[in-house]
Design an enzyme around this catalytic site. Structure first.
Site, PDB file in Angstrom:
ATOM      1  CE  LYS A  80     -34.386 -30.842   6.940  1.00  0.00           C
ATOM      2  NZ  LYS A  80     -33.365 -31.397   6.058  1.00  0.00           N
ATOM      3  CG  ASP A 127     -35.343 -24.930   3.811  1.00  0.00           C
ATOM      4  OD1 ASP A 127     -36.428 -24.794   4.520  1.00  0.00           O
ATOM      5  OD2 ASP A 127     -34.959 -26.772   3.784  1.00  0.00           O
TER       6      ASP A 127
END
Length: 415
Positions: A80, A127
């Site tokens: 990410k 998350d």
């Protein structure tokens, strides 16, 4: 065709009404190369491994299986950071009147930038992996960061974000509501900017930059495959909001425009907004609501990225929705490799495509899906393990204790 039982893999071929395909150009090879050059300017940069699993390929009756292992990315155990760091750079470049090619790591950490730009606060919802990546990049570049996490997020993932000097909380709401909260807080803060890996009408520029940042992964994989003399025939890619999927599908659709690989997008069954949209097949997006309880925390997103959706509906062959046992099996297969293969540490959101490939090639009830994907002894399959053991306790529960076996309903084992 598509399956319907709760504990079964569900799938649907792509019969979606096509658009003008205007977003594909944003994932061009040229754009991905810009992102790659930026990432290479970081002292922490290294190409992540592309692992060839010949033993597994032989067991499954395939020609080759490759996995791009993102557990090595920048020491953060997930891919990410590629998107968050590039989006921050693009934002600062725009604010300072520069091209992104001029805003490399040295410039972004320079006293010159601190004097001319100062500090902004980058807000995001996550998350775990995206927020950690944004927080890491902001911390390295001398910027501030605020992260909101949905209920069910683990303390381990919160602590990893907090270590990057970010303000981080777990909220009593699902992921999509956390996105709305972070966006609201950013709009109300002095020099607040939302860096979110999803898009909605009116918020598409920064998500496009994030997707282009993910393109570094696709570009590396392509170059590694080429060095191994392989052109992939199949790509399986997981999706939450669809940003990674849109980047990978977009890159390879541009790369092999005349004859693209067969491409499958794979989601968690409790958060399968892309699959549900594909079932509807009119080109619109279907949102999934509720708590979205799944071990695939990184995929627990109920509202598709508008930029990515435009790419996916034009270029994906099959949309697949998987219960938790598929992901858990994938984690175990990676962790206990076939003879001669290297071990891959793959977390729950990283392993669902491996679990799907194994199920399709070994379980007779999914022969229709195998046929639809045209998988056979000539197939050369690319998978992406998008995270390592980002939640070590959950990883041990899966690999040591058999969490989410194939005889269980989704989430039945989760406490």
């Amino acid at each position: 065709m598509s399956k319907s039982s709760g504990a079964c893999i569900k799938w649907v071929p792509n019969h979606i009404t096509k658009s003008n395909d205007t977003q594909l150009a944003n994932m061009s090879l040229e754009e991905m190369e810009k992102a790659s050059r930026f990432h290479k300017s970081f002292p922490q940069y290294a190409v992540t491994p592309l692992t060839r699993l010949d033993g597994l390929a032989g067991l499954l009756g395939l020609n080759r299986v490759y996995v791009k292992d993102e557990s090595y990315r920048f020491g953060l155990n997930a891919f990410k950071v590629l998107g968050g760091s590039y989006a921050i750079a693009r934002y600062i470049a725009k604010e300072t009147g520069k091209d992104v090619s001029e805003t490399d790591y040295n410039f972004l950490t320079s006293s010159q930038l601190r004097d001319s730009f100062g500090q902004a606060t980058f807000f995001t919802a996550t998350d775990g992996n995206h927020g950690r990546g944004v927080a890491w990049a902001a911390n390295r570049l001398g910027q501030k960061c605020v992260v909101r996490m949905p209920k069910g997020s683990t303390q381990t993932r919160l602590e990893n974000i907090a270590k990057e000097n970010a303000t981080v909380t777990i909220e009593d709401m699902n992921y999509d509501d956390c996105v709305r909260l972070a966006a609201k807080e950013a709009s109300e803060a002095e020099r607040g900017i939302i860096i979110q890996d999803t898009a909605w009408d009116g918020y598409e520029e920064i998500p496009t930059w994030i997707m282009q940042g993910y393109g570094t992964l696709a570009l590396e994989a392509d170059q590694q495959l080429e060095a191994d003399g392989c052109r992939p025939t199949h790509i399986f890619i997981q999706a939450g909001v669809g940003s990674l999927a849109g980047a990978v599908v977009g890159y390879f659709s541009n790369r092999f425009a005349d004859n693209p690989p067969v491409m499958a997008v794979v989601e968690a069954g409790e958060a399968d907004c892309l699959y549900q949209s594909a079932v509807k097949a009119d080109g619109s997006r279907v949102n999934v609501t509720g708590d979205m309880l799944t071990i695939m925390a990184g995929l627990a997103c109920g509202e598709a990225n508008t930029v990515s959706w435009d790419i996916l509906k034009n270029h994906v062959d099959v949309f697949v929705s998987c219960p938790d046992w598929v992901s858990a099996n994938g984690t175990r297969i990676y962790s206990s490799p076939a003879r001669g293969d290297e071990r891959v540490i793959s977390g729950e959101s990283g392993s669902v495509t491996m679990g799907l490939l194994h199920a399709v090639m070994t379980m007779p009830e999914y022969k229709d899906l195998k046929d639809a994907l045209k998988l056979d002894e000539n197939s050369r399959v690319l998978l992406v393990s998008s995270e390592g053991d980002t939640d070590p306790d959950r990883f041990r529960e899966i690999t040591w204790e058999g969490l989410c076996g194939t005889d269980k309903e989704p989430f039945a084992d989760i406490k």
